[in-house]
Design a protein around this motif. Structure first.
Motif, PDB file in Angstrom:
ATOM      1  N   ASN A  12       0.664  -0.851  -0.280  1.00  0.00           N
ATOM      2  CA  ASN A  12      -0.277  -0.181  -0.092  1.00  0.00           C
ATOM      3  C   ASN A  12       0.970   1.445   0.091  1.00  0.00           C
ATOM      4  N   ILE A  15       7.741   1.122  -1.673  1.00  0.00           N
ATOM      5  CA  ILE A  15       9.248   0.654  -2.812  1.00  0.00           C
ATOM      6  C   ILE A  15       7.262  -0.205  -3.254  1.00  0.00           C
ATOM      7  N   ARG A  35      -2.241  -4.792   6.700  1.00  0.00           N
ATOM      8  CA  ARG A  35      -2.480  -5.099   6.963  1.00  0.00           C
ATOM      9  C   ARG A  35      -4.136  -3.832   7.064  1.00  0.00           C
ATOM     10  N   VAL A  63       1.378  -8.817   8.848  1.00  0.00           N
ATOM     11  CA  VAL A  63       3.336  -9.008   9.016  1.00  0.00           C
ATOM     12  C   VAL A  63       4.168  -9.887  10.256  1.00  0.00           C
ATOM     13  N   ASN A  89       7.589  -7.710   1.289  1.00  0.00           N
ATOM     14  CA  ASN A  89       8.489  -5.905   1.273  1.00  0.00           C
ATOM     15  C   ASN A  89       8.136  -5.880   2.510  1.00  0.00           C
ATOM     16  N   TYR A 176      16.607  -3.526  13.724  1.00  0.00           N
ATOM     17  CA  TYR A 176      16.342  -3.631  12.692  1.00  0.00           C
ATOM     18  C   TYR A 176      17.243  -4.330  11.883  1.00  0.00           C
ATOM     19  N   THR A 215       4.581   7.091   4.947  1.00  0.00           N
ATOM     20  CA  THR A 215       5.525   7.027   5.914  1.00  0.00           C
ATOM     21  C   THR A 215       6.301   7.657   6.760  1.00  0.00           C
ATOM     22  N   LYS A 218       3.755   8.654   9.855  1.00  0.00           N
ATOM     23  CA  LYS A 218       3.647   7.816  10.840  1.00  0.00           C
ATOM     24  C   LYS A 218       5.215   8.500  12.114  1.00  0.00           C
TER      25      LYS A 218
HETATM   26  N1  LIG Z   1      12.787   2.514   2.029  1.00  0.00           N
HETATM   27  C1  LIG Z   1      14.177   2.771   2.555  1.00  0.00           C
HETATM   28  O1  LIG Z   1      15.571   3.846   2.610  1.00  0.00           O
HETATM   29  C2  LIG Z   1      14.431   0.998   3.062  1.00  0.00           C
HETATM   30  C3  LIG Z   1      15.961   1.168   2.937  1.00  0.00           C
HETATM   31  C4  LIG Z   1      16.944  -0.196   3.154  1.00  0.00           C
HETATM   32  C5  LIG Z   1      15.484  -1.202   3.562  1.00  0.00           C
HETATM   33  N2  LIG Z   1      13.814  -0.639   3.166  1.00  0.00           N
HETATM   34  C6  LIG Z   1      12.988  -1.835   3.037  1.00  0.00           C
HETATM   35  O2  LIG Z   1      12.282  -1.747   1.597  1.00  0.00           O
HETATM   36  C7  LIG Z   1      11.338  -2.140   2.556  1.00  0.00           C
HETATM   37  C8  LIG Z   1       9.879  -1.767   1.734  1.00  0.00           C
HETATM   38  O3  LIG Z   1       9.821  -0.243   3.024  1.00  0.00           O
HETATM   39  P1  LIG Z   1       9.518   0.763   2.057  1.00  0.00           P
HETATM   40  O4  LIG Z   1      10.907   2.354   1.963  1.00  0.00           O
HETATM   41  O5  LIG Z   1       8.722   1.157   0.892  1.00  0.00           O
HETATM   42  O6  LIG Z   1       8.899   1.463   3.110  1.00  0.00           O
HETATM   43  P2  LIG Z   1       7.396   2.114   3.349  1.00  0.00           P
HETATM   44  O7  LIG Z   1       6.937   2.697   2.875  1.00  0.00           O
HETATM   45  O8  LIG Z   1       7.087   2.640   5.033  1.00  0.00           O
HETATM   46  O9  LIG Z   1       6.507   0.862   3.307  1.00  0.00           O
HETATM   47  C9  LIG Z   1       6.450  -0.438   4.490  1.00  0.00           C
HETATM   48  C10 LIG Z   1       5.561  -1.333   3.953  1.00  0.00           C
HETATM   49  O10 LIG Z   1       5.337  -2.044   5.011  1.00  0.00           O
HETATM   50  C11 LIG Z   1       4.167  -2.237   5.428  1.00  0.00           C
HETATM   51  N3  LIG Z   1       3.689  -3.003   7.053  1.00  0.00           N
HETATM   52  C12 LIG Z   1       4.884  -2.388   8.425  1.00  0.00           C
HETATM   53  N4  LIG Z   1       4.322  -3.747   8.713  1.00  0.00           N
HETATM   54  C13 LIG Z   1       4.254  -4.527   8.604  1.00  0.00           C
HETATM   55  C14 LIG Z   1       2.919  -5.712   9.214  1.00  0.00           C
HETATM   56  N5  LIG Z   1       3.580  -5.801  10.277  1.00  0.00           N
HETATM   57  N6  LIG Z   1       2.536  -6.379   8.298  1.00  0.00           N
HETATM   58  C15 LIG Z   1       1.148  -5.963   7.682  1.00  0.00           C
HETATM   59  N7  LIG Z   1       2.021  -4.581   6.728  1.00  0.00           N
HETATM   60  C16 LIG Z   1       2.760  -3.915   7.575  1.00  0.00           C
HETATM   61  C17 LIG Z   1       3.407  -0.932   5.754  1.00  0.00           C
HETATM   62  O11 LIG Z   1       2.172  -1.447   5.613  1.00  0.00           O
HETATM   63  P3  LIG Z   1       1.012   0.584   6.673  1.00  0.00           P
HETATM   64  O12 LIG Z   1       0.918   1.094   5.945  1.00  0.00           O
HETATM   65  O13 LIG Z   1      -0.143  -0.473   7.220  1.00  0.00           O
HETATM   66  O14 LIG Z   1       2.488   0.850   8.215  1.00  0.00           O
HETATM   67  C18 LIG Z   1       3.980  -0.581   4.397  1.00  0.00           C
HETATM   68  O15 LIG Z   1       2.724  -1.369   3.332  1.00  0.00           O
HETATM   69  C19 LIG Z   1      10.716  -2.718   3.964  1.00  0.00           C
HETATM   70  O16 LIG Z   1      11.300  -3.786   3.964  1.00  0.00           O
HETATM   71  C20 LIG Z   1      12.010  -2.166   4.733  1.00  0.00           C
HETATM   72  O17 LIG Z   1      12.891  -2.100   5.130  1.00  0.00           O
HETATM   73  C21 LIG Z   1      13.676   0.634   2.717  1.00  0.00           C
END
Ligand SMILES: NC(=O)c1ccc[n+]([C@@H]2O[C@H](COP(=O)([O-])OP(=O)(O)OC[C@H]3O[C@@H](n4cnc5c(N)ncnc54)[C@H](OP(=O)(O)O)[C@@H]3O)[C@@H](O)[C@H]2O)c1
Length: 317
Positions: A12, A15, A35, A63, A89, A176, A215, A218
């Motif tokens: 939602n 990435i 979720r 998750v 993801n 983390y 994000t 939050k």
């Molecule tokens: N952005 C970065 O710089 C970065 C760098 C390294 C790694 N990553 C990794 O890349 C992935 C995607 O990150 P992003 O930057 O796209 O983050 P994001 O925009 O914050 O998205 C995270 C997603 O995970 C969902 N999520 C978190 N906890 C959850 C749960 N318990 N059940 C179901 N959904 C859950 C969130 O849902 P809600 O909207 O409901 O919270 C959101 O849809 C993550 O695994 C992150 O650790 C990101």
């Protein structure tokens, strides 16, 4: 439309949302595993309108919870006959969080969300993946694991179920990174174990990616500002979603399993650098290597045994 089915967790925002768009554009049936259904329904509608693909489905998944994983997998199996691509993801990383958090199953929340629940979900969906002719699983890892180049860095295995939650200092950044290191080690072993079933399991090392407005909302204000600054130098979520797509669909990665792949789409290797200041500095800048901690067999077995122990009761369904 093609006949392939992909699950993207946390589709939602960020990435995950871009990955759902990318796969939908290519005619895949996309299951957004999210979720918050109210929030995600709007995103689902946007993706359907944007891509003209009505095969974008939304199923509820928290998750961090074993029970939710079990419910999700049952619902998925009732609706679909196979699974081609599974992208773990969704990730837990609450900037600035000061308190140790427990999941519904009494596991530290980063470890539950980022390592043990994806492990359980992959296991419960193995039968569906086996029905695909080209099954691929992708785990979202992070450059944060590079802190394990410090030889003193280790996972605190004795504090993953709240053992010292009130007496030891809590550091969300360490937890983390540790949880994503655990996910990487599970990837290595799953890659090995699932080879015989024709299921490829890899991890992608994600660098700083622009954070979405949702994000950042939050975060507390000071972390929101820090995130805005970080965003200036970061790549777009679309670029990373393209990398997810490439790893999960290309001929190049068809026979690759149990590997960590960087954002340049290169297969990374365990660090070959030896001790000494110059060598240690050099390895920090080498984007093709990851810390040796990750493929130390004892570390892998320890994480694996814990994952099996914690999820054992759920495997009987
Ligand atoms: N952005 C970065 O710089 C970065 C760098 C390294 C790694 N990553 C990794 O890349 C992935 C995607 O990150 P992003 O930057 O796209 O983050 P994001 O925009 O914050 O998205 C995270 C997603 O995970 C969902 N999520 C978190 N906890 C959850 C749960 N318990 N059940 C179901 N959904 C859950 C969130 O849902 P809600 O909207 O409901 O919270 C959101 O849809 C993550 O695994 C992150 O650790 C990101």
């Amino acid at each position: 439309m093609n006949d392939k089915i992909v699950i993207v967790t946390g589709a939602n925002s960020g990435i995950g949302r871009e990955a759902a768009i990318r796969f939908a554009e290519e005619g895949y049936t996309v299951i957004m595993a999210c979720r918050n259904l109210e929030k995600s329904k709007k995103v689902q509608q946007e993706i359907i309108e944007l891509t003209k693909n009505n095969g974008v489905d939304l199923l509820k998944l928290d998750v961090s919870s074993f029970m939710s994983i079990e419910d999700f997998c049952s619902e998925f199996k009732e609706k679909y006959k196979k699974l081609d691509i599974l992208i773990h993801n969704a990730g837990y990383f609450n900037h600035g969080e000061k308190n140790y958090q427990l999941s519904p199953d009494n596991i530290e929340l980063s470890f539950a969300t980022n390592a043990f629940c994806p492990f359980l979900m992959t296991k419960l969906l193995t039968d569906m993946l086996k029905k695909s002719e080209d099954a691929r699983v992708l785990n979202a890892c992070t450059t944060n694991i590079r802190h394990f180049f410090d030889p003193k860095r280790k996972i605190d295995f004795d504090n993953l179920q709240g053992e010292f939650m009130d007496s030891r200092p809590y550091n969300i950044y360490k937890m983390y990174g540790d949880s994503k290191m655990a996910l990487l080690m599970l990837t290595f072993k799953m890659g090995d174990i699932f080879k015989k079933d024709g299921i490829q399991v890899n991890a992608v090392q994600i660098p700083a990616i622009k954070m979405s407005k949702e994000t950042m909302e939050k975060f507390k204000s000071v972390w929101r500002i820090a995130a805005m600054v970080q965003n200036i130098h970061s790549s777009s979520p679309e670029t990373m979603a393209d990398t997810y797509f490439h790893i999960c669909t290309s001929e190049e990665f068809k026979d690759i399993t149990g590997k960590l792949i960087n954002d340049k789409r290169e297969i990374m290797q365990s660090s070959h650098y030896t001790r000494g200041l110059m060598q240690e500095v050099k390895q920090l800048f080498d984007k093709g290597v990851y810390p040796k901690y990750a493929d130390n067999i004892e570390n892998i077995e320890r994480v694996w045994d814990l994952a099996v122990k914690l999820t054992k009761s759920m495997m009987k369904i």
